[in-house]
Every structure is written in structure tokens, then in C-alpha cells.
Design a protein around this motif. Structure first.
Motif, PDB file in Angstrom:
ATOM      1  N   VAL A  84      -4.443  -1.638   2.647  1.00 51.04           N
ATOM      2  CA  VAL A  84      -5.199  -2.626   1.885  1.00 51.04           C
ATOM      3  C   VAL A  84      -4.781  -4.014   2.346  1.00 51.04           C
ATOM      4  CG1 VAL A  84      -5.690  -3.568  -0.399  1.00 51.04           C
ATOM      5  CG2 VAL A  84      -5.366  -1.093  -0.102  1.00 51.04           C
ATOM      6  N   GLY A 105      -2.353   5.508   8.176  1.00 51.66           N
ATOM      7  CA  GLY A 105      -3.003   5.684   6.893  1.00 51.66           C
ATOM      8  C   GLY A 105      -3.887   4.507   6.509  1.00 51.66           C
ATOM      9  N   ARG A 106      -4.386   4.554   5.327  1.00 54.18           N
ATOM     10  CA  ARG A 106      -5.253   3.485   4.843  1.00 54.18           C
ATOM     11  C   ARG A 106      -4.404   2.309   4.338  1.00 54.18           C
ATOM     12  NH1 ARG A 106     -10.165   5.015   0.997  1.00 54.18           N
ATOM     13  NH2 ARG A 106     -10.781   5.944   3.006  1.00 54.18           N
ATOM     14  N   GLU A 144     -10.057  -2.637   2.645  1.00 50.34           N
ATOM     15  CA  GLU A 144      -9.354  -1.443   3.094  1.00 50.34           C
ATOM     16  C   GLU A 144      -9.619  -1.195   4.572  1.00 50.34           C
ATOM     17  OE1 GLU A 144     -10.374   1.851   0.649  1.00 50.34           O
ATOM     18  OE2 GLU A 144      -9.399   1.029  -1.152  1.00 50.34           O
ATOM     19  N   GLN A 145      -8.565  -0.775   5.280  1.00 55.77           N
ATOM     20  CA  GLN A 145      -8.672  -0.464   6.696  1.00 55.77           C
ATOM     21  C   GLN A 145      -7.979   0.863   6.968  1.00 55.77           C
ATOM     22  OE1 GLN A 145      -6.861  -4.059   8.329  1.00 55.77           O
ATOM     23  NE2 GLN A 145      -8.835  -4.638   9.212  1.00 55.77           N
ATOM     24  N   ASN A 146      -8.621   1.693   7.814  1.00 56.90           N
ATOM     25  CA  ASN A 146      -8.021   2.957   8.227  1.00 56.90           C
ATOM     26  C   ASN A 146      -7.215   2.726   9.500  1.00 56.90           C
ATOM     27  OD1 ASN A 146      -9.105   4.594   6.160  1.00 56.90           O
ATOM     28  ND2 ASN A 146     -11.082   4.630   7.235  1.00 56.90           N
ATOM     29  N   THR A 147      -5.927   3.104   9.489  1.00 55.27           N
ATOM     30  CA  THR A 147      -5.047   2.933  10.639  1.00 55.27           C
ATOM     31  C   THR A 147      -4.372   4.256  10.942  1.00 55.27           C
ATOM     32  OG1 THR A 147      -3.047   2.402   9.404  1.00 55.27           O
ATOM     33  CG2 THR A 147      -4.605   0.594   9.796  1.00 55.27           C
ATOM     34  N   SER A 151       0.824  -1.206   0.000  1.00 54.32           N
ATOM     35  CA  SER A 151       0.000   0.000   0.000  1.00 54.32           C
ATOM     36  C   SER A 151       0.856   1.254   0.000  1.00 54.32           C
ATOM     37  CB  SER A 151      -0.905   0.002   1.242  1.00 54.32           C
ATOM     38  OG  SER A 151      -1.739  -1.131   1.232  1.00 54.32           O
TER      39      SER A 151
END
Length: 376
Positions: free
Chosen positions: A183, A180-181, A174-177, A98
């Protein structure tokens, strides 16, 4: 469960030679072989011994094991691989993919792949291992379903491309961390990672494209094969996937012991009895070998434990490098039942011998015995 140290499994030191490792393996493999040992954990112990031998008998594998043990040096981050999941279900390679747009390439689920290897254990007699043989064996393995030609689909239909993963076999989540985002790629649960959906499954194989069958295979066993060795039969393993090549079949040999002969590598060992008269006066005796009976001259004055060698009467080398020898150790047998005449003759012999000095060959030996008795 953690694996035991391979040296501990074989009961040898870390400085053990190849011969010591081989002897330890032969002893333990016979002890725990499932055909001989009927204990519940015999098969597991046999496999443990076999794994240890395969690693320590090969110089490269042994050096690798001595340096890294059971840990794969190619795995980083405390033993986790590049695609390991950490709680949230995402891996390092997904983060790198990502952020940097790279990462490890995922395998195409529709790409050809080699089939799995199979293993078959064969028990041989002592003579069969020495001279080799040709035989047929039957193994259970998967084969392509003839009804659907391996597609898994009912006749007249064909698998469709999975509409969820579009044939890739993977879904991107997709995950928000905090960084940042990210995949996260996961196996598509709609097609189980195959990239295909079979709506109308074949009635014979149930959509698997493969069926279990028993196949007869001709195996040519080379002369000189030894206990614990294996033979690879190329292309006789499980069939390939998506048109890939089949795996291989590995035949592992267990050799039964012989009541008279013992084997060490390509050499044969045995023990022959001699009477007191034969050892004293000398004689010519018949000695059984794996290649037939041969004459062996016994010189007069032969002592028990004396060893003789018959060149070329051993085992042919499995790789074609000549042939071993047969080693014979003689043992003088003391009679337990004597007739009165035999006893009288021995008494006379003893009386005659008692006044004679021992010959030079045994003078020092008898002197040592006398000193030991006197406590000198």
C-alpha cells in the motif's frame, strides 16, 4: 549543489577556538553583507557564512557537525529518510506499514501546526548597538483573511470534507510486487492534502484563507548587541495553520563600523596621538569615550605603543553581565613641518642629548641596535 565545509567557509582550522571563529565571522559578514557588498552573489555568500557560524559557534552543533558533517544522522539507508521514494513512488514506511501493520503515523492535515518563522535584517549605527534602542519595523507577512475568517470559503459557505480521501489528505494506492501487495500512501491531488474542498472560494484571498499584509512591530534592542547577533520576537512570524500558534520573528543585526572606535566583544579600542613633548614630559589629555570625555594622565617618558585602560568605559554586556573596558594605545607623532626656531631648539636638544648615556630602561635596546648595525 553540495554544501562547502563550514571551516573552509570561515577560513579557519578545525581546531579553531571560539574567538577565532567569531573574528572570522565578523570579518566575512561585513565583507559580504548585502547592504555593503553589491556583488550578485553577496547575499548567498553572507547566508553561507551565517550558516557556518551558527553551526560552529554552538558547542553541541559543532560536535554534531564534526561527527556527521552536513548529513543528518537520523536518516538511514544511505541518506534517504524513512519516507523516501524509490522510483515506483512507494516508501519504506509504507512497506513496513503493510507487512507489520505499523510504521510512521501520517500527520493529520487538519491538525493545528505552528506558523513559519520570519527573518528581518536591521542595520544599526555603532552607538545604537552599544546603548540599544526601541524602534518600529514593518514586515510583510501572511495574516488571516478577515473576509472569510481564514476558512478560504465565500461568506455564507464553508469548506466540505474531501470525498476522495475522506478528510485524511491522503490516498492509498495498492501495488502488486514480488514480495506481495504493498500500500502506497500519496497526497490527495483533489484537495492538495488539506482534506477539504472549497467549492465557493473567498473573493478576497482566492480560497487561501490568508492575505499578504505589512505589519508594524515594535522592537526593543538590548544594549550591547553585536554584529551578527539576532533577537527573537516571539509570536511575530507567520500565522499558525488550523488554529496553531504563530511562528517567531528573528531580527538579525548588522552594525556599522566607527571611524574612531573599534569593538571586540564588550571592550572598546582606540588610538590617541601624542606630541614628542607630551610623551617626554608627561601630560594630562582628554580621551573621547562612548560615555563622554575623560581625563587620562600620561607619565613622562611614555613610548609610542604604550597601552592604557579605562575600566567600565566599554560596552554593556548584552546579557547584563557587567560592562567592558576601553583600551587606549598612544602613538607619538613626528612633526613634518617645523619652524626655524623649532629646528634650532631640536638641534640644541640633540647636541645636549648626544653626550648623555641612555637611561637604564633603554640601554639594552640601544645596545641591541648597535650590535645589529655592526653585524655582531
Amino acid at each position: 549543489m553540495s554544501k562547502r565545509d563550514f571551516y573552509e567557509v570561515l577560513g579557519v582550522s578545525k581546531n579553531a577556538s571560539k574567538d577565532e571563529i567569531k573574528k572570522a565571522y565578523r570579518k566575512l559578514s561585513k565583507k559580504y553583507h548585502p547592504d555593503i557588498n553589491k556583488e550578485a552573489d553577496a547575499a548567498d555568500k553572507f547566508k553561507e557564512v551565517k550558516d557556518a557560524y551558527e553551526s560552529l559557534s554552538d558547542d553541541n552543533k559543532r560536535a554534531h557537525y564534526d561527527q556527521f558533517g552536513h548529513t543528518d544522522p537520523n536518516q538511514g539507508f544511505g541518506g534517504f529518510g524513512g519516507g523516501a521514494d524509490f522510483g515506483g513512488g512507494f516508501g519504506f514506511e509504507d512497506i513496513f506499514s503493510s507487512i507489520f501493520g505499523g510504521g510512521t503515523r501520517r500527520r493529520d492535515p487538519n491538525a493545528p501546526r505552528q506558523g513559519a518563522d520570519l527573518q528581518y535584517t536591521m542595520t544599526l549605527t555603532f552607538e545604537e548597538a552599544v546603548f540599544g534602542k526601541e524602534t518600529d519595523i514593518e514586515i510583510p507577512r501572511e495574516e488571516e483573511c478577515n473576509t472569510c475568517a481564514g476558512t478560504g470559503a465565500k461568506s455564507g459557505t464553508k469548506p466540505e470534507t474531501c470525498s476522495h480521501c475522506h478528510g485524511t489528505g491522503q490516498l492509498n494506492v495498492e501495488q502488486n510486487t514480488p514480495i506481495g501487495r504493498i500500500v502506497n500512501r500519496r497526497t490527495c491531488h483533489h484537495c492538495s492534502g488539506t482534506g477539504k474542498i472549497i467549492k465557493n472560494k473567498c473573493s478576497t484571498c482566492g480560497g487561501l484563507g490568508k492575505v499578504k499584509k505589512r505589519k508594524k512591530i515594535n522592537v526593543k534592542i538590548p544594549a550591547g548587541i553585536d554584529d551578527g547577533q539576532q533577537l527573537r520576537v516571539t509570536g511575530q512570524g507567520e500565522p499558525g495553520i488550523n488554529g496553531g500558534p504563530p511562528g517567531d520573528l528573528y531580527v538579525v543585526f548588522h552594525v556599522k563600523s566607527h571611524e574612531f572606535f573599534e569593538r571586540d566583544g564588550d571592550d572598546i579600542y582606540c588610538e590617541m596621538p601624542l606630541t614628542f613633548a607630551q610623551a617626554s614630559l608627561g601630560d594630562e589629555i582628554e580621551v573621547p569615550t562612548l560615555h563622554g570625555k575623560v581625563k587620562l594622565k600620561i607619565p613622562s617618558g611614555t613610548q609610542t605603543g604604550t597601552k592604557f585602560r579605562l575600566r567600565g568605559k566599554g560596552v554593556p554586556n548584552v546579557r547584563g553581565y557587567g560592562q567592558g573596558d576601553q583600551h587606549i594605545q598612544v602613538r607619538v607623532i613626528t612633526p613634518t613641518k617645523l619652524t626655524e626656531k623649532q629646528k634650532q631648539l631640536l638641534r640644541e636638544f640633540s647636541e645636549i642629548s648626544g653626550n648623555e648615556a641612555p637611561d637604564e630602561q633603554h640601554d639594552s635596546f640601544f645596545a641591541k641596535v648597535k650590535r645589529a648595525i655592526k653585524g655582531e
